[in-house]
Design a protein around this motif. Structure first.
Motif, PDB file in Angstrom:
ATOM      1  N   ASP A  44      17.049 -33.365   2.797  1.00  0.00           N
ATOM      2  CA  ASP A  44      18.432 -33.381   3.268  1.00  0.00           C
ATOM      3  C   ASP A  44      19.392 -33.665   2.116  1.00  0.00           C
ATOM      4  O   ASP A  44      20.441 -33.029   2.000  1.00  0.00           O
ATOM      5  CB  ASP A  44      18.625 -34.429   4.372  1.00  0.00           C
ATOM      6  CG  ASP A  44      17.950 -34.042   5.680  1.00  0.00           C
ATOM      7  OD1 ASP A  44      17.541 -32.870   5.833  1.00  0.00           O
ATOM      8  OD2 ASP A  44      17.814 -34.928   6.557  1.00  0.00           O
ATOM      9  N   ALA A  46      18.899 -33.078  -1.047  1.00  0.00           N
ATOM     10  CA  ALA A  46      18.930 -31.911  -1.924  1.00  0.00           C
ATOM     11  C   ALA A  46      19.824 -30.824  -1.328  1.00  0.00           C
ATOM     12  O   ALA A  46      20.605 -30.189  -2.045  1.00  0.00           O
ATOM     13  CB  ALA A  46      17.521 -31.382  -2.159  1.00  0.00           C
ATOM     14  N   GLN A  47      19.723 -30.608  -0.028  1.00  0.00           N
ATOM     15  CA  GLN A  47      20.562 -29.619   0.647  1.00  0.00           C
ATOM     16  C   GLN A  47      22.029 -30.013   0.540  1.00  0.00           C
ATOM     17  O   GLN A  47      22.888 -29.174   0.255  1.00  0.00           O
ATOM     18  CB  GLN A  47      20.152 -29.476   2.126  1.00  0.00           C
ATOM     19  CG  GLN A  47      21.024 -28.535   2.927  1.00  0.00           C
ATOM     20  CD  GLN A  47      20.971 -27.101   2.453  1.00  0.00           C
ATOM     21  OE1 GLN A  47      19.996 -26.666   1.865  1.00  0.00           O
ATOM     22  NE2 GLN A  47      22.034 -26.357   2.684  1.00  0.00           N
ATOM     23  N   ALA A  49      23.368 -31.845  -1.760  1.00  0.00           N
ATOM     24  CA  ALA A  49      23.773 -31.678  -3.162  1.00  0.00           C
ATOM     25  C   ALA A  49      24.099 -30.214  -3.450  1.00  0.00           C
ATOM     26  O   ALA A  49      25.087 -29.909  -4.131  1.00  0.00           O
ATOM     27  CB  ALA A  49      22.673 -32.184  -4.090  1.00  0.00           C
ATOM     28  N   ARG A  50      23.285 -29.293  -2.915  1.00  0.00           N
ATOM     29  CA  ARG A  50      23.560 -27.861  -3.107  1.00  0.00           C
ATOM     30  C   ARG A  50      24.873 -27.469  -2.423  1.00  0.00           C
ATOM     31  O   ARG A  50      25.683 -26.724  -2.994  1.00  0.00           O
ATOM     32  CB  ARG A  50      22.405 -27.015  -2.573  1.00  0.00           C
ATOM     33  CG  ARG A  50      21.160 -27.053  -3.448  1.00  0.00           C
ATOM     34  CD  ARG A  50      20.120 -26.033  -3.007  1.00  0.00           C
ATOM     35  NE  ARG A  50      19.589 -26.270  -1.680  1.00  0.00           N
ATOM     36  CZ  ARG A  50      18.561 -27.071  -1.403  1.00  0.00           C
ATOM     37  NH1 ARG A  50      17.940 -27.711  -2.368  1.00  0.00           N
ATOM     38  NH2 ARG A  50      18.140 -27.219  -0.162  1.00  0.00           N
ATOM     39  N   GLU A  51      25.080 -27.970  -1.214  1.00  0.00           N
ATOM     40  CA  GLU A  51      26.319 -27.673  -0.498  1.00  0.00           C
ATOM     41  C   GLU A  51      27.525 -28.232  -1.256  1.00  0.00           C
ATOM     42  O   GLU A  51      28.559 -27.575  -1.368  1.00  0.00           O
ATOM     43  CB  GLU A  51      26.281 -28.254   0.913  1.00  0.00           C
ATOM     44  CG  GLU A  51      25.359 -27.509   1.851  1.00  0.00           C
ATOM     45  CD  GLU A  51      25.300 -28.135   3.239  1.00  0.00           C
ATOM     46  OE1 GLU A  51      26.251 -28.858   3.627  1.00  0.00           O
ATOM     47  OE2 GLU A  51      24.300 -27.905   3.942  1.00  0.00           O
ATOM     48  N   GLU A  53      27.747 -28.778  -4.463  1.00  0.00           N
ATOM     49  CA  GLU A  53      27.947 -27.956  -5.657  1.00  0.00           C
ATOM     50  C   GLU A  53      28.671 -26.655  -5.298  1.00  0.00           C
ATOM     51  O   GLU A  53      29.601 -26.239  -5.992  1.00  0.00           O
ATOM     52  CB  GLU A  53      26.598 -27.647  -6.314  1.00  0.00           C
ATOM     53  CG  GLU A  53      26.705 -26.946  -7.641  1.00  0.00           C
ATOM     54  CD  GLU A  53      27.409 -27.763  -8.699  1.00  0.00           C
ATOM     55  OE1 GLU A  53      28.130 -27.158  -9.510  1.00  0.00           O
ATOM     56  OE2 GLU A  53      27.246 -28.991  -8.721  1.00  0.00           O
ATOM     57  N   ALA A  54      28.256 -26.011  -4.204  1.00  0.00           N
ATOM     58  CA  ALA A  54      28.896 -24.760  -3.772  1.00  0.00           C
ATOM     59  C   ALA A  54      30.356 -25.005  -3.390  1.00  0.00           C
ATOM     60  O   ALA A  54      31.243 -24.221  -3.754  1.00  0.00           O
ATOM     61  CB  ALA A  54      28.125 -24.152  -2.604  1.00  0.00           C
ATOM     62  N   THR A  56      32.271 -27.447  -4.419  1.00  0.00           N
ATOM     63  CA  THR A  56      33.010 -27.793  -5.632  1.00  0.00           C
ATOM     64  C   THR A  56      33.405 -26.527  -6.382  1.00  0.00           C
ATOM     65  O   THR A  56      34.544 -26.397  -6.851  1.00  0.00           O
ATOM     66  CB  THR A  56      32.160 -28.713  -6.538  1.00  0.00           C
ATOM     67  OG1 THR A  56      31.851 -29.911  -5.815  1.00  0.00           O
ATOM     68  CG2 THR A  56      32.882 -29.068  -7.814  1.00  0.00           C
ATOM     69  N   GLU A  57      32.479 -25.584  -6.471  1.00  0.00           N
ATOM     70  CA  GLU A  57      32.766 -24.306  -7.139  1.00  0.00           C
ATOM     71  C   GLU A  57      33.829 -23.527  -6.364  1.00  0.00           C
ATOM     72  O   GLU A  57      34.749 -22.959  -6.953  1.00  0.00           O
ATOM     73  CB  GLU A  57      31.484 -23.477  -7.280  1.00  0.00           C
ATOM     74  CG  GLU A  57      31.689 -22.140  -7.930  1.00  0.00           C
ATOM     75  CD  GLU A  57      32.267 -22.209  -9.332  1.00  0.00           C
ATOM     76  OE1 GLU A  57      32.939 -21.245  -9.731  1.00  0.00           O
ATOM     77  OE2 GLU A  57      32.050 -23.218 -10.033  1.00  0.00           O
TER      78      GLU A  57
END
Length: 87
Positions: A44, A46-47, A49-51, A53-54, A56-57
């Motif tokens: 969870d 890690a998911q 963190a990916r969300e 990052e997305a 933030t971009e």
């Protein structure tokens, strides 16, 4: 009589060992459940963190687009004012 006493002692030890095995098996189940929960939380995290990052971009891209739109609007205002002044 000696054999009977040994038999009783062995039976008692056997019973204690079985109790200990049962307790250890229960502890094993608890630890497996905790491990499963920790793995789920890690997945969870890690998911998330990916969300993050997305998002933030995406936020960076939107801020850049907004900045470009503000610049373009300001240029259009200047052009409009020049046209109004020359008319």
């Amino acid at each position: 009589m000696q054999v009977f006493k040994q038999h009783c002692q062995i039976a008692e030890e056997y019973h204690e060992v079985k109790k200990e095995i049962a307790l250890l098996e229960e502890r094993k189940k608890e630890l497996i459940a905790k491990l499963d929960q920790a793995e789920k939380e890690t997945a969870d995290a890690a998911q998330l963190a990916r969300e993050f990052e997305a998002l933030t971009e995406e936020n960076r891209s939107l801020k850049l687009a907004q900045s470009q739109c503000v610049e373009q609007l300001e240029k259009l205002r200047i052009q409009y004012q020049k046209r109004q002044g020359s008319s």
